[in-house]
Motif scaffolding. Structure first.
Motif, mmCIF file in Angstrom:
data_model
loop_
_atom_site.group_PDB
_atom_site.id
_atom_site.type_symbol
_atom_site.label_atom_id
_atom_site.label_comp_id
_atom_site.label_asym_id
_atom_site.label_seq_id
_atom_site.Cartn_x
_atom_site.Cartn_y
_atom_site.Cartn_z
ATOM 1 N N PRO A 586 0.789 -1.303 -0.315
ATOM 2 C CA PRO A 586 0.291 -0.314 0.229
ATOM 3 C C PRO A 586 0.771 1.402 -0.040
ATOM 4 O O PRO A 586 0.111 2.032 -0.374
ATOM 5 N N HIS A 587 1.437 1.018 0.535
ATOM 6 C CA HIS A 587 2.832 2.963 0.718
ATOM 7 C C HIS A 587 4.038 2.256 -0.334
ATOM 8 O O HIS A 587 5.134 3.385 -0.208
ATOM 9 N N SER A 588 3.566 2.118 -1.214
ATOM 10 C CA SER A 588 5.157 1.653 -2.560
ATOM 11 C C SER A 588 4.739 1.778 -4.415
ATOM 12 O O SER A 588 2.815 2.250 -3.958
ATOM 13 N N SER A 589 5.686 1.862 -4.773
ATOM 14 C CA SER A 589 4.973 2.783 -5.798
ATOM 15 C C SER A 589 4.125 1.446 -6.718
ATOM 16 O O SER A 589 3.839 1.514 -8.721
ATOM 17 N N PHE A 590 4.302 -0.083 -6.449
ATOM 18 C CA PHE A 590 4.271 -0.901 -7.241
ATOM 19 C C PHE A 590 2.282 -1.149 -7.847
ATOM 20 O O PHE A 590 3.023 -1.773 -9.336
ATOM 21 N N PHE A 591 1.740 -0.480 -8.150
ATOM 22 C CA PHE A 591 0.141 -0.621 -8.355
ATOM 23 C C PHE A 591 0.811 0.258 -9.551
ATOM 24 O O PHE A 591 -0.596 1.031 -9.910
ATOM 25 N N LYS A 592 1.424 1.847 -9.801
ATOM 26 C CA LYS A 592 1.572 2.649 -10.786
ATOM 27 C C LYS A 592 0.861 1.354 -12.145
ATOM 28 O O LYS A 592 0.925 2.322 -13.324
ATOM 29 N N ILE A 593 1.272 0.474 -12.751
ATOM 30 C CA ILE A 593 1.717 -0.294 -13.515
ATOM 31 C C ILE A 593 0.865 -1.326 -12.910
ATOM 32 O O ILE A 593 0.869 -2.124 -12.721
ATOM 33 N N LYS A 594 -0.803 -1.538 -14.177
ATOM 34 C CA LYS A 594 -1.636 -1.970 -13.663
ATOM 35 C C LYS A 594 -1.259 -3.588 -13.836
ATOM 36 O O LYS A 594 -2.183 -4.589 -13.513
ATOM 37 N N LEU A 595 -0.559 -4.007 -14.521
ATOM 38 C CA LEU A 595 -0.113 -5.323 -15.024
ATOM 39 C C LEU A 595 0.969 -5.385 -13.157
ATOM 40 O O LEU A 595 0.402 -7.388 -12.960
ATOM 41 N N SER A 596 0.804 -4.738 -12.398
ATOM 42 C CA SER A 596 1.173 -5.169 -10.611
ATOM 43 C C SER A 596 -0.288 -5.778 -10.607
ATOM 44 O O SER A 596 0.108 -6.577 -9.606
ATOM 45 N N TYR A 597 -1.356 -5.104 -10.608
ATOM 46 C CA TYR A 597 -2.711 -6.353 -9.842
ATOM 47 C C TYR A 597 -2.019 -7.353 -10.423
ATOM 48 O O TYR A 597 -2.621 -8.635 -9.321
ATOM 49 N N TRP A 598 -2.441 -8.064 -11.743
ATOM 50 C CA TRP A 598 -3.034 -9.331 -12.422
ATOM 51 C C TRP A 598 -1.399 -10.077 -11.638
ATOM 52 O O TRP A 598 -1.683 -11.453 -11.557
ATOM 53 N N LEU A 599 -0.236 -9.534 -11.514
ATOM 54 C CA LEU A 599 1.238 -10.350 -10.836
ATOM 55 C C LEU A 599 0.660 -11.059 -9.856
ATOM 56 O O LEU A 599 1.380 -12.048 -9.097
ATOM 57 N N LEU A 600 -0.584 -9.873 -8.394
ATOM 58 C CA LEU A 600 -0.420 -9.984 -7.186
ATOM 59 C C LEU A 600 -1.499 -10.686 -7.163
ATOM 60 O O LEU A 600 -1.636 -11.868 -6.380
ATOM 61 N N VAL A 601 -2.502 -11.178 -7.962
ATOM 62 C CA VAL A 601 -3.343 -11.997 -7.847
ATOM 63 C C VAL A 601 -3.771 -13.134 -8.465
ATOM 64 O O VAL A 601 -3.530 -13.894 -7.243
ATOM 65 N N THR A 602 -3.011 -13.387 -9.329
ATOM 66 C CA THR A 602 -2.077 -14.628 -9.726
ATOM 67 C C THR A 602 -1.489 -14.996 -8.594
ATOM 68 O O THR A 602 -1.400 -16.044 -7.993
ATOM 69 N N ALA A 603 -0.066 -14.290 -7.834
ATOM 70 C CA ALA A 603 0.590 -15.299 -7.122
ATOM 71 C C ALA A 603 -0.231 -15.546 -5.586
ATOM 72 O O ALA A 603 0.078 -16.441 -5.131
#
Length: 729
Positions: A586-603
């Motif tokens: 929540p405190h990172s810049s991880f979700f600035k890229i939309k692909l990040s959501y899909w990687l997190l969901v997959t993991a």
């Protein structure tokens, strides 16, 4: 043929004489023109009206021309390229001419020898006479043509060296001692002429000849004591002239030749006597590097670099000899050199001069003490020394701002990484290494320690934006070295275990390593680019860990190869995963890229699904034969339920937080679940299981639809209220 040569010579003499007269007349005309111009300028200046602004302008010019008194370091680069090219352009013909003349004389002598015109003694006499004659010509030309005369004299000295070499090697006119004595005399004469003519060019010729002379008269029998006594004499002469004339280049030439000879002796025939010459050379070149420090209390960039290299070469040579000959204590020389530099540091501290010299001496002292500790614990010499020297170069760059040290750091740092990789390769053949206290790991610790100091220094020096590519690359390399060092040590000590255990422990260490870096990311000041990259690696490793490591561990437990307790240790990866999702992401810049959501969901989907499968198999199966049927049953009955629950959670999360990618991922997972149910599952189930699966899945879908509609109405109501409020305002 001879008549044509004589006629050609006469024509050349006539042309040279006429051209010489023409040049002299042109010089006289130019001199008259200059005198006339100077006279006209004097008259113009006298006739100029006085300008009230002129004194102020002159004062400004005087201020600009004055050197900066408070500047600690003279901005004088160690190696000036443009003057070298300018010198070559202006004197290329002279240099080419003198070499051509020497070669021509050589060919003439060879022709005379082939035709038996002169004997061997006469040949040597001609060579010495020609060399002396060329030196005499240079002597008469030195007043009006100083540079040209130096080149001519250097050619004459070269002729003397080559004549001595040929007389010794080919004609055997002298013994080796006599030939060596002659070369020593030539060297001493050339050094004297260099000092007398005040010619740096000539002494460069002399040093090259002096250092190459032993190779010219070598018979293949190595008499190193005699050789280095001779080299030490040359270096002492160089040092005296360097102090008298302030010529920097001669010290560097002597240092390169001396270090080359010393290293060759050290590695070809390791003898304790070489240590004495290392110490002598250390003293000579250390004194050379400190000449400006003693006279002007300043350290020029070239001399700072010399101080670093002198310590580096002396440590490598002396410690290598002690290691090879198994002498103790091995830290004698690092400690001794640290003490010498410490005396100078103490002097700076007492005089309260916290300038460049103080920083340089303190950096060298700390580096030498660190090397001493590393060697005491049997760390690898080259890797440790290079790592510490790279940090020292970076530290001096930070203190002085001189780019030459940055350049050498950029050259040395990749060599440190290469040397460290070679050190790690020793794990493959090593046997019975102690935990932590072994040479390979201690060397890695030295490298890691210096690299993190480098990282801190670079962050403080960074003038560009913090998230620059270079900073992120260097940070990644730094953490990568630490990671590989720790992982290599762990894998070495568990190498006797089954492969699945090695892989699992490696994955577990990797996940915790990344988690700790990200947890303390703010204190470590890692850039956003590096942070995002580490998060991508973390979730990718989660996927690999659960699919490969988890499944392998369950299989080996069923086969009775490993204990059940190992599964609980493997399962501790869930702790950093949960903390990562709740605290760090929540405190990172991880979700600035939309692909990040899909990687997190997959993991998350794979981790939850696989761990549910693992627990189900551990509870229900008793041997390897039951696993296949139970796993198929889990995939048909429980997996769709798990996916449906997760899909509902993602849809709810997406609608509640306005993170649409969660909702998209949830609907995608739900679609995959429905397609799997209708295309695969129903054809594999019995009637009871099919009914249960359809009922549970139906209920979940209805609840998901209800939640979706409810959230949709809430959002619509909020939008309407906002529109009404806007109209009222």
């Amino acid at each position: 043929m001879y008549i044509l040569i004589i006629i050609l010579c006469i024509i050349i003499i006539i042309l040279f004489s006429s051209l010489n007269k023409r040049i002299r007349s042109l010089e006289k005309e130019i001199l008259k023109i200059r005198e006339e111009q100077d006279g006209n300028r004097t008259e113009e200046i006298k006739n100029l009206p006085e300008n009230p602004l002129l004194p102020a302008a002159e004062e400004i010019i005087e201020k600009e021309e004055k050197p900066c008194e408070n500047n600690d370091i003279e901005e004088e680069p160690a190696i000036k390229i443009s003057p070298v090219f300018e010198f070559l352009q202006q004197n290329a013909l002279a240099i080419a001419g003198i070499f051509t003349l020497v070669l021509g004389i050589g060919y003439f002598v060879k022709y005379a020898i082939d035709n038996n015109w002169i004997g061997e003694i006469s040949r040597a006499a001609i060579g010495f006479a020609v060399g002396a004659g060329i030196i005499a010509i240079g002597h008469f030309l030195r007043k009006n043509y100083a540079v040209f005369a130096s080149i001519i004299t250097g050619g004459g000295i070269a002729a003397l060296y080559f004549t001595t070499t040929i007389a010794f090697r080919e004609y055997h006119l002298f013994s080796q001692n006599a030939a060596f004595s002659i070369t020593c005399c030539v060297t001493l004469v050339s050094l004297f002429l260099s000092y007398y003519y005040k010619s740096e060019i000539l002494i460069i010729f002399s040093l090259f000849g002096g250092f190459l002379a032993p190779l010219m008269i070598s018979t293949g029998q190595s008499n190193y004591l005699f050789l280095f006594t001779y080299i030490s004499v040359i270096n002492v002469g160089m040092l005296i002239i360097a102090f008298l004339k302030k010529w920097k280049s001669i010290g560097w030439i002597s240092f390169v030749f001396t270090s080359t000879y010393l290293f060759y002796w050290t590695f070809a025939k390791t003898e304790i006597n070489a240590v004495y010459f290392y110490v002598i050379s250390y003293i000579i070149f250390y004194a050379f590097a400190l000449q400006n420090y003693f006279t002007q209390k300043k350290l020029l960039p070239a001399y700072i670099l010399m101080l670093i290299l002198v310590n580096l070469t002396a440590i490598i040579g002396t410690v290598f000899i002690f290691k090879q000959l198994q002498y103790d204590p091995i830290i004698l020389f690092p400690t001794g050199f640290a003490l010498l530099n410490g005396i100078l540091l103490y002097r700076e501290h007492n005089e309260k001069r916290l300038d460049t010299a103080h920083s340089v001496f303190s950096g060298i002292v700390v580096s030498l003490i660190t090397i001493a500790f590393a060697l005491q614990f049997s760390a690898h010499l080259i890797t440790s020394v290079w790592a510490i020297e790279a940090t020292l170069l970076l530290f001096i760059w930070k203190k002085t701002g001189l780019r030459i040290f940055r350049g050498f750091f950029h050259i040395l740092f990749p060599l440190v990484i290469i040397a460290q990789v070679i050190t790690w390769a020793e794990y493959m053949d090593a046997k019975d290494l102690r935990i932590i206290f072994n040479p390979v790991f201690l060397t890695s610790l030295v490298t890691v320690f210096t690299i993190f100091i480098n990282l801190r220094l670079l962050k403080r020096m960074q003038q560009k934006p913090k998230d620059s590519f270079f900073e992120n690359l260097f940070s990644a390399v730094s953490y990568g070295v630490f990671y590989v060092a720790m992982l290599s040590e762990i894998i070495y000590h568990i190498s006797e275990e089954p492969l699945i255990i090695i892989f699992s422990i490696g994955m577990l260490f990797s996940l915790y390593f990344i988690f700790i870096i990200l947890l303390f990311g703010r204190k470590l000041e890692i850039g956003r680019m590096l942070e995002t990259g580490l998060l991508y690696i973390f979730f990718s490793l989660i996927i690999l860990n659960t699919i490969i490591a988890g499944s392998g561990i369950i299989t080996h437990i069923m086969m009775k190869n490993i204990n059940l307790n190992f599964y609980f240790m493997y399962g501790t990866y869930l702790l950093p995963l949960i903390c990562m999702i709740i605290k760090i992401i929540p405190h990172s810049s991880f979700f600035k890229i939309k692909l990040s959501y899909w990687l997190l969901v997959t993991a998350v989907v794979i981790a939850v699904s696989m761990e549910a499968n693992h627990i189900y198999l551990l509870i229900r199966s008793e041997n390897i034969a039951d696993m296949k049927k139970l796993q198929e049953y889990f995939v048909l009955l429980y997996l769709p339920i798990i996916w449906a629950i997760l899909a509902s959670i993602f849809i709810y999360k997406g609608l509640k937080t306005d993170a649409r990618e969660y909702a998209k991922a949830g609907f995608t997972l739900l679609g995959i679940t429905i397609i799997k149910l209708y295309l695969y599952d129903v054809w594999k189930m019995d009637n009871v299981s099919r009914i249960v699966a359809f009922i549970i899945l139906g209920i979940i879908l209805l609840l998901s639809s209800f939640l979706f509609q409810r959230l949709k109405n809430i959002v619509a109501t909020m939008v309407e209220k906002k529109q009404e409020t806007d109209k009222t305002n």
